[in-house]
Scaffold this motif. Structure first.
Motif, PDB file in Angstrom:
ATOM      1  N   LEU A 123      -3.371  -5.824   2.968  1.00  0.00           N
ATOM      2  CA  LEU A 123      -3.332  -5.337   1.587  1.00  0.00           C
ATOM      3  C   LEU A 123      -4.727  -5.020   1.064  1.00  0.00           C
ATOM      4  O   LEU A 123      -4.942  -4.000   0.387  1.00  0.00           O
ATOM      5  N   LYS A 124      -5.702  -5.864   1.387  1.00  0.00           N
ATOM      6  CA  LYS A 124      -7.081  -5.621   0.945  1.00  0.00           C
ATOM      7  C   LYS A 124      -7.627  -4.332   1.562  1.00  0.00           C
ATOM      8  O   LYS A 124      -8.292  -3.535   0.890  1.00  0.00           O
ATOM      9  N   ASP A 125      -7.354  -4.134   2.855  1.00  0.00           N
ATOM     10  CA  ASP A 125      -7.867  -2.937   3.510  1.00  0.00           C
ATOM     11  C   ASP A 125      -7.195  -1.673   2.991  1.00  0.00           C
ATOM     12  O   ASP A 125      -7.856  -0.653   2.767  1.00  0.00           O
ATOM     13  N   TYR A 126      -5.878  -1.714   2.792  1.00  0.00           N
ATOM     14  CA  TYR A 126      -5.195  -0.539   2.239  1.00  0.00           C
ATOM     15  C   TYR A 126      -5.707  -0.227   0.838  1.00  0.00           C
ATOM     16  O   TYR A 126      -5.895   0.944   0.479  1.00  0.00           O
ATOM     17  N   ALA A 127      -5.932  -1.271   0.052  1.00  0.00           N
ATOM     18  CA  ALA A 127      -6.438  -1.064  -1.308  1.00  0.00           C
ATOM     19  C   ALA A 127      -7.819  -0.407  -1.288  1.00  0.00           C
ATOM     20  O   ALA A 127      -8.107   0.486  -2.095  1.00  0.00           O
ATOM     21  N   GLU A 128      -8.667  -0.835  -0.353  1.00  0.00           N
ATOM     22  CA  GLU A 128     -10.002  -0.245  -0.256  1.00  0.00           C
ATOM     23  C   GLU A 128      -9.922   1.190   0.237  1.00  0.00           C
ATOM     24  O   GLU A 128     -10.665   2.065  -0.246  1.00  0.00           O
ATOM     25  N   ALA A 129      -9.035   1.463   1.181  1.00  0.00           N
ATOM     26  CA  ALA A 129      -8.849   2.843   1.648  1.00  0.00           C
ATOM     27  C   ALA A 129      -8.411   3.743   0.503  1.00  0.00           C
ATOM     28  O   ALA A 129      -8.899   4.880   0.358  1.00  0.00           O
ATOM     29  N   ILE A 130      -7.516   3.244  -0.344  1.00  0.00           N
ATOM     30  CA  ILE A 130      -7.031   4.014  -1.487  1.00  0.00           C
ATOM     31  C   ILE A 130      -8.140   4.197  -2.524  1.00  0.00           C
ATOM     32  O   ILE A 130      -8.270   5.271  -3.129  1.00  0.00           O
ATOM     33  N   ARG A 131      -8.950   3.171  -2.730  1.00  0.00           N
ATOM     34  CA  ARG A 131     -10.059   3.292  -3.682  1.00  0.00           C
ATOM     35  C   ARG A 131     -11.026   4.389  -3.235  1.00  0.00           C
ATOM     36  O   ARG A 131     -11.509   5.185  -4.049  1.00  0.00           O
ATOM     37  N   LEU A 132     -11.297   4.434  -1.927  1.00  0.00           N
ATOM     38  CA  LEU A 132     -12.224   5.421  -1.389  1.00  0.00           C
ATOM     39  C   LEU A 132     -11.605   6.815  -1.303  1.00  0.00           C
ATOM     40  O   LEU A 132     -12.312   7.820  -1.359  1.00  0.00           O
ATOM     41  N   LYS A 133     -10.280   6.852  -1.162  1.00  0.00           N
ATOM     42  CA  LYS A 133      -9.577   8.126  -0.981  1.00  0.00           C
ATOM     43  C   LYS A 133      -8.280   8.065  -1.790  1.00  0.00           C
ATOM     44  O   LYS A 133      -7.222   7.738  -1.270  1.00  0.00           O
ATOM     45  N   PRO A 134      -8.350   8.348  -3.088  1.00  0.00           N
ATOM     46  CA  PRO A 134      -7.202   8.133  -3.989  1.00  0.00           C
ATOM     47  C   PRO A 134      -5.935   8.908  -3.630  1.00  0.00           C
ATOM     48  O   PRO A 134      -4.856   8.538  -4.089  1.00  0.00           O
ATOM     49  N   ASP A 135      -6.038   9.966  -2.828  1.00  0.00           N
ATOM     50  CA  ASP A 135      -4.850  10.739  -2.458  1.00  0.00           C
ATOM     51  C   ASP A 135      -4.346  10.372  -1.055  1.00  0.00           C
ATOM     52  O   ASP A 135      -3.658  11.172  -0.405  1.00  0.00           O
ATOM     53  N   TYR A 136      -4.642   9.156  -0.602  1.00  0.00           N
ATOM     54  CA  TYR A 136      -4.310   8.715   0.756  1.00  0.00           C
ATOM     55  C   TYR A 136      -2.837   8.285   0.793  1.00  0.00           C
ATOM     56  O   TYR A 136      -2.503   7.105   0.668  1.00  0.00           O
ATOM     57  N   ALA A 137      -1.956   9.250   1.008  1.00  0.00           N
ATOM     58  CA  ALA A 137      -0.516   8.987   0.922  1.00  0.00           C
ATOM     59  C   ALA A 137      -0.055   7.940   1.926  1.00  0.00           C
ATOM     60  O   ALA A 137       0.745   7.058   1.587  1.00  0.00           O
ATOM     61  N   THR A 138      -0.511   8.019   3.166  1.00  0.00           N
ATOM     62  CA  THR A 138      -0.036   7.063   4.175  1.00  0.00           C
ATOM     63  C   THR A 138      -0.528   5.652   3.886  1.00  0.00           C
ATOM     64  O   THR A 138       0.150   4.676   4.232  1.00  0.00           O
ATOM     65  N   ALA A 139      -1.687   5.528   3.247  1.00  0.00           N
ATOM     66  CA  ALA A 139      -2.161   4.194   2.868  1.00  0.00           C
ATOM     67  C   ALA A 139      -1.256   3.597   1.793  1.00  0.00           C
ATOM     68  O   ALA A 139      -0.966   2.390   1.813  1.00  0.00           O
ATOM     69  N   TYR A 140      -0.809   4.413   0.847  1.00  0.00           N
ATOM     70  CA  TYR A 140       0.155   3.941  -0.147  1.00  0.00           C
ATOM     71  C   TYR A 140       1.459   3.516   0.533  1.00  0.00           C
ATOM     72  O   TYR A 140       2.031   2.461   0.207  1.00  0.00           O
ATOM     73  N   ASN A 141       1.934   4.323   1.465  1.00  0.00           N
ATOM     74  CA  ASN A 141       3.170   4.004   2.161  1.00  0.00           C
ATOM     75  C   ASN A 141       3.062   2.662   2.903  1.00  0.00           C
ATOM     76  O   ASN A 141       3.936   1.797   2.788  1.00  0.00           O
ATOM     77  N   ASN A 142       1.971   2.485   3.646  1.00  0.00           N
ATOM     78  CA  ASN A 142       1.821   1.257   4.426  1.00  0.00           C
ATOM     79  C   ASN A 142       1.555   0.046   3.543  1.00  0.00           C
ATOM     80  O   ASN A 142       2.000  -1.068   3.854  1.00  0.00           O
TER      81      ASN A 142
END
Length: 226
Positions: A123-142
């Motif tokens: 969850l922490k890593d996905y949240a950081e990926a989304i923070r760095l790339k707000p349109d990261y659809a697959t990160a939201y999905n995972n």
């Protein structure tokens, strides 16, 4: 839910380093066997099919260019494919150390942690990926899947909705949201789950993933509950 790894092509800086290395090699005395550059080893790894061969090629790229963050990321993916989760996590950590704004490295490490059962870390890593790339659809999905596994149904549904908003043709997000709604049991959620599963099939997810009959049965069972 497929946890897809993101492989990097070589960065501009890596290409510059490879060119400089090639120039230095050209000025050196001739040797019997041509030495590949870090960039060439990287591209060989990117194009290889066998995970063990990928690991070997990326290791050579790293040997020649120690700060090759993209090679660490890709070797992490290859190690994960080989079942070496601990080795993959070390490579992702090094990729992140070398390039702290690499959203894909955080995403990939999140996938590895998720597969290992470390939901908090994922969850922490996905949240950081989304923070760095707000349109990261697959990160939201995972992240939605990780939240669902932790029992955060509301958070999971929000993440799936955002994944779908960003990528309306993402069949996997519809399937995952359908599974989550299917488990809620109330009529509204049941109807919504039917719609999600149907959308998954309409987008070709059932044929692609080989679960067409299973999802069709999900839909029939849910309709019988209404």
């Amino acid at each position: 839910m497929p946890l897809e790894a993101v492989f990097h092509p070589a960065s501009t800086s890596a290409r510059r380093a490879a060119v400089a290395q090639q120039a230095a090699a050209g000025a050196a005395p001739a040797v019997g066997q041509e030495e590949l550059t870090a960039q060439e080893w990287f591209e060989n790894g990117f194009n290889a099919v066998d995970p063990a061969e990928k690991v070997r090629c990326y290791a050579e790229a790293i040997r020649l260019t120690a700060d090759f963050s993209e090679a660490y990321n890709n070797r992490g993916n290859a190690r994960r494919d080989k079942g070496d989760i601990e080795g993959a996590l070390k490579d992702y950590a090094e990729a992140i150390r070398l390039k702290p704004d690499d959203a894909d490295a955080y995403y990939n490490r999140g996938n590895a942690r998720y597969g290992k059962g470390d939901l908090e870390g994922a969850l922490k890593d996905y949240a950081e990926a989304i923070r760095l790339k707000p349109d990261y659809a697959t990160a939201y999905n995972n992240r939605g899947a990780a939240r669902r596994d932790k029992g955060d149904i509301e958070g999971a549904l929000k993440d799936y909705a955002e994944a779908i908003r960003l990528k309306p043709d993402d069949a996997t997000a519809y399937y995952n949201r359908g599974l989550t709604r299917r488990g809620e049991g109330n009529p509204a959620s049941t109807k919504a789950a039917i719609a999600d599963f149907q959308k998954y099939l309409d987008l070709g997810g059932g044929i692609r993933d080989g679960d067409q009959a299973k999802v069709e049965q999900f839909i029939r069972d849910l309709k019988n509950k209404l």
